[in-house]
Design a protein around this motif. Structure first.
Motif, short mmCIF file in Angstrom:
data_model
loop_
_atom_site.label_atom_id
_atom_site.label_comp_id
_atom_site.label_asym_id
_atom_site.label_seq_id
_atom_site.Cartn_x
_atom_site.Cartn_y
_atom_site.Cartn_z
N GLY A 165 0.91 -1.12 0.03
CA GLY A 165 0.04 0.02 0.04
C GLY A 165 0.94 1.20 -0.02
N THR A 166 2.02 1.18 -0.43
CA THR A 166 2.98 2.50 -0.27
C THR A 166 3.13 2.98 -1.64
OG1 THR A 166 4.87 0.95 -0.27
CG2 THR A 166 4.30 1.86 2.00
N GLY A 167 2.35 2.72 -2.71
CA GLY A 167 2.31 3.25 -3.89
C GLY A 167 3.18 2.56 -5.04
N LYS A 168 3.67 1.39 -4.70
CA LYS A 168 4.73 0.70 -5.78
C LYS A 168 3.83 0.71 -7.22
CE LYS A 168 5.56 -2.61 -3.00
NZ LYS A 168 4.78 -2.37 -1.94
N THR A 169 2.81 -0.04 -7.14
CA THR A 169 1.86 -0.28 -8.39
C THR A 169 1.71 0.70 -9.07
OG1 THR A 169 1.27 -2.39 -7.13
CG2 THR A 169 0.05 -1.97 -9.24
N THR A 170 1.15 1.98 -8.24
CA THR A 170 0.63 3.07 -8.95
C THR A 170 1.78 3.78 -9.48
OG1 THR A 170 -0.97 3.34 -6.84
CG2 THR A 170 -0.54 5.19 -8.12
N VAL A 171 2.77 3.87 -8.89
CA VAL A 171 4.12 4.50 -9.47
C VAL A 171 4.44 3.92 -10.83
CG1 VAL A 171 6.52 5.01 -9.29
CG2 VAL A 171 4.88 5.73 -7.47
N ILE A 208 6.91 -7.37 -11.15
CA ILE A 208 6.78 -8.46 -10.45
C ILE A 208 6.82 -8.37 -8.94
CG2 ILE A 208 7.89 -11.02 -10.42
CD1 ILE A 208 9.35 -10.63 -12.56
N ASP A 209 5.75 -8.53 -8.53
CA ASP A 209 5.44 -8.23 -7.01
C ASP A 209 5.78 -9.44 -6.30
OD1 ASP A 209 4.71 -6.71 -5.05
OD2 ASP A 209 2.41 -7.39 -4.99
N GLU A 210 6.37 -9.33 -5.06
CA GLU A 210 7.08 -10.30 -4.02
C GLU A 210 7.97 -11.07 -5.02
OE1 GLU A 210 4.83 -12.17 -1.46
OE2 GLU A 210 3.54 -10.26 -0.94
N ASP A 245 6.75 3.93 4.47
CA ASP A 245 5.46 3.92 5.22
C ASP A 245 4.95 5.28 5.33
OD1 ASP A 245 5.33 1.12 5.37
OD2 ASP A 245 5.96 1.27 7.41
N TYR A 246 3.83 5.69 5.10
CA TYR A 246 3.28 7.14 5.20
C TYR A 246 2.98 7.29 6.78
CZ TYR A 246 2.46 6.58 0.24
OH TYR A 246 2.82 6.71 -1.18
N ASN A 247 3.26 8.51 7.20
CA ASN A 247 2.79 8.82 8.34
C ASN A 247 1.50 9.27 8.41
OD1 ASN A 247 2.62 11.57 7.89
ND2 ASN A 247 4.72 11.80 8.39
N LEU A 294 -3.99 13.21 4.41
CA LEU A 294 -3.83 13.92 3.11
C LEU A 294 -4.35 13.16 1.90
CD1 LEU A 294 -0.56 16.17 3.11
CD2 LEU A 294 -2.94 17.04 2.78
N ILE A 295 -3.65 11.95 2.02
CA ILE A 295 -4.12 10.77 0.77
C ILE A 295 -5.60 10.58 0.92
CG2 ILE A 295 -4.04 8.49 0.09
CD1 ILE A 295 -0.96 8.56 0.91
N ALA A 296 -6.08 10.56 2.18
CA ALA A 296 -7.73 10.42 1.92
C ALA A 296 -8.47 11.47 1.57
CB ALA A 296 -8.11 10.28 3.47
N ASN A 353 -1.13 0.82 4.87
CA ASN A 353 -0.67 2.16 4.42
C ASN A 353 -2.05 2.90 3.70
OD1 ASN A 353 2.05 3.24 4.95
ND2 ASN A 353 2.65 0.88 4.72
N ALA A 354 -1.72 3.38 2.40
CA ALA A 354 -2.64 4.09 1.30
C ALA A 354 -3.77 3.11 1.32
CB ALA A 354 -2.05 4.71 0.16
N ARG A 355 -3.67 1.72 1.07
CA ARG A 355 -4.50 0.76 0.64
C ARG A 355 -5.82 0.69 1.68
NH1 ARG A 355 -2.38 -3.51 -1.32
NH2 ARG A 355 -2.55 -2.43 -3.51
N LEU A 356 -5.33 1.02 2.98
CA LEU A 356 -6.08 0.76 4.25
C LEU A 356 -7.05 2.04 4.08
CD1 LEU A 356 -7.33 0.05 7.01
CD2 LEU A 356 -5.45 1.42 7.89
N1 LIG Z 1 1.29 8.81 -2.36
C1 LIG Z 1 0.05 8.66 -2.46
N2 LIG Z 1 -0.87 9.57 -2.72
C2 LIG Z 1 -2.07 9.22 -2.97
N3 LIG Z 1 -2.64 7.88 -3.13
C3 LIG Z 1 -1.80 6.88 -3.01
C4 LIG Z 1 -0.48 7.01 -2.75
N4 LIG Z 1 0.23 5.88 -2.54
C5 LIG Z 1 -0.67 4.88 -2.90
N5 LIG Z 1 -1.91 5.56 -3.18
C6 LIG Z 1 -3.06 4.72 -3.23
O1 LIG Z 1 -3.26 3.70 -2.29
C7 LIG Z 1 -3.54 2.57 -2.92
C8 LIG Z 1 -2.68 1.37 -2.95
O2 LIG Z 1 -1.39 1.64 -3.58
P1 LIG Z 1 -0.75 0.62 -4.53
O3 LIG Z 1 -1.44 -0.34 -5.06
O4 LIG Z 1 0.18 1.40 -5.42
O5 LIG Z 1 0.25 0.14 -3.65
P2 LIG Z 1 1.44 -0.98 -3.30
O6 LIG Z 1 2.59 -0.68 -2.85
O7 LIG Z 1 1.53 -1.59 -5.03
O8 LIG Z 1 0.87 -2.24 -2.58
P3 LIG Z 1 0.99 -3.83 -2.79
O9 LIG Z 1 2.55 -3.99 -2.39
O10 LIG Z 1 0.19 -4.30 -1.83
O11 LIG Z 1 0.70 -4.21 -4.18
C9 LIG Z 1 -3.97 2.98 -4.53
O12 LIG Z 1 -5.31 3.12 -4.71
C10 LIG Z 1 -3.14 4.23 -4.62
O13 LIG Z 1 -3.86 5.04 -5.75
#
Ligand SMILES: Nc1ncnc2c1ncn2[C@@H]1O[C@H](COP(=O)(O)OP(=O)(O)OP(=O)(O)O)[C@@H](O)[C@H]1O
Length: 321
Positions: free
Chosen positions: A106-112, A165-167, A231-233, A239-241, A277-280
């Motif tokens: 949930g730290t944004g890896k896939t999104t990025v 490739i996750d994990e 991890d996000y604080n 802010l993400i919410a 993290n952001a997924r929660l």
């Molecule tokens: N920095 C950020 N700002 C806004 N939204 C974010 C941010 N990081 C993550 N998100 C949102 O949180 C959710 C989860 O992020 P994401 O799937 O990219 O995490 P991940 O690190 O790939 O998790 P996993 O390892 O479990 O697959 C997505 O909806 C994403 O848009």
């Protein structure tokens, strides 16, 4: 904007030429096909194509992740300078953009990764820029010869884009006798064969990734870019919410924000690095939107303000604790 059947605009084709992805003949041929009228208008159902600035703005709008934002600026500058060097007939290297992403869920890896694909496509580095997410089961076979076929299939799907490739360390799970090792070797070969049009990203928890790379030193050297996703604080998660609700045209009341903060804090204490993290945050918000819909239907007041507001009652604790 007009684009051809492969979804390319004139700008994309010119970018690919400038970056050396298309020869002069291929470029002229592609451009003349577009000009000759064999051009498909964007279909009604297709979303409008984003331009590079819009995708970069989306990246900028993510909370934190300054390292990723800085990296993209660096790559963009590098590509532009390489183009200018080519014009001056100076040596211009191709970029190697394979990456390691280390961070908790949930730290944004896939999104990025998804955004990087789109950015690289717009910059002319990748032809399509799509993201293919794979895991161990997609790559490791069950009998001799099966793994090579699986890896080849996944590479084929990913050419022109990013294979994520996750994990990734799970490939090494079974030790020497496992087909995972064969998958790693086949991936390395694929990286070499398609180095100009495929980016491989290995992602996972920091410690596991470190151990995995330490035990495969040959692999580590093929990934020049390493990005940590901390991890996000609590402040960042709130802010993400807010960004998430704004994007969906909702807003949080003061008390619902306070309740959200309380839930996140509790969850972080209880689940630590697996708190999501952001997924929660996304799960809580999406649940709140569904709860609000039921609340409004039962109440019958569909004023604009009511449609916008996520109230304290919509933010539910029980599902996430
Ligand atoms: N920095 C950020 N700002 C806004 N939204 C974010 C941010 N990081 C993550 N998100 C949102 O949180 C959710 C989860 O992020 P994401 O799937 O990219 O995490 P991940 O690190 O790939 O998790 P996993 O390892 O479990 O697959 C997505 O909806 C994403 O848009």
């Amino acid at each position: 904007m007009k684009k051809n059947l492969l979804g390319k605009s004139y700008g994309d084709i010119l970018n690919m030429f400038e970056y050396g992805k298309l020869t002069t003949e291929e470029t002229i041929k592609k451009l003349s096909v577009m000009r000759s009228g064999k051009v498909a208008q964007i279909q009604q159902t297709e979303p409008p194509e984003e331009c590079l600035d819009e995708i970069l703005a989306e990246l900028e709008s993510l909370i934190g992740l300054d390292n990723v934002k800085g990296l993209v600026k660096e790559i963009q500058a590098y590509i532009q300078i390489q183009k200018k060097r080519r014009v001056e007939q100076l040596a211009a290297d191709a970029l190697v953009l394979h990456m390691i992403f280390r961070g908790n869920p949930g730290t944004g890896k896939t999104t990025v990764a998804r955004l990087l694909g789109k950015i690289f496509q717009k910059m002319g580095v990748l032809e399509k820029g799509h993201l293919i997410e794979v895991e161990r089961a997609d790559l490791v076979g069950e009998y001799i010869g099966h793994t090579a076929v699986k890896v080849r299939d996944q590479i084929k799907r990913s050419i022109g884009g990013i294979m994520f490739i996750d994990e990734a360390y799970s490939l090494a799970r079974g030790g020497e006798k496992d087909f995972g090792k064969e998958a790693i070797d086949a991936l390395v070969k694929g990286m070499e064969d398609y180095k100009d049009n495929l980016v491989l990203i290995l992602a996972g928890y920091k410690d596991e990734m470190d151990i995995f790379l330490r035990s495969n030193p040959g692999l580590k050297s093929r990934f020049p870019i390493h990005i940590d996703f901390p991890d996000y604080n609590l402040e960042e998660l709130l802010l993400i919410a807010e960004r998430m609700v704004e994007k969906r045209d909702y807003k949080l009341s003061l008390s619902s924000k306070a309740k959200l903060a309380k839930i996140i804090s509790k969850k972080r204490i209880e689940d630590g690095i697996n708190s999501g993290n952001a997924r929660l945050v996304r799960n809580i918000i999406e649940r709140a939107i569904r709860k609000q819909a039921v609340r409004l239907q039962n109440g019958g007041n569909f004023s604009r303000e009511n449609l916008l507001l996520l109230s304290n009652d919509d933010i539910t604790e029980e599902d996430f604790l």
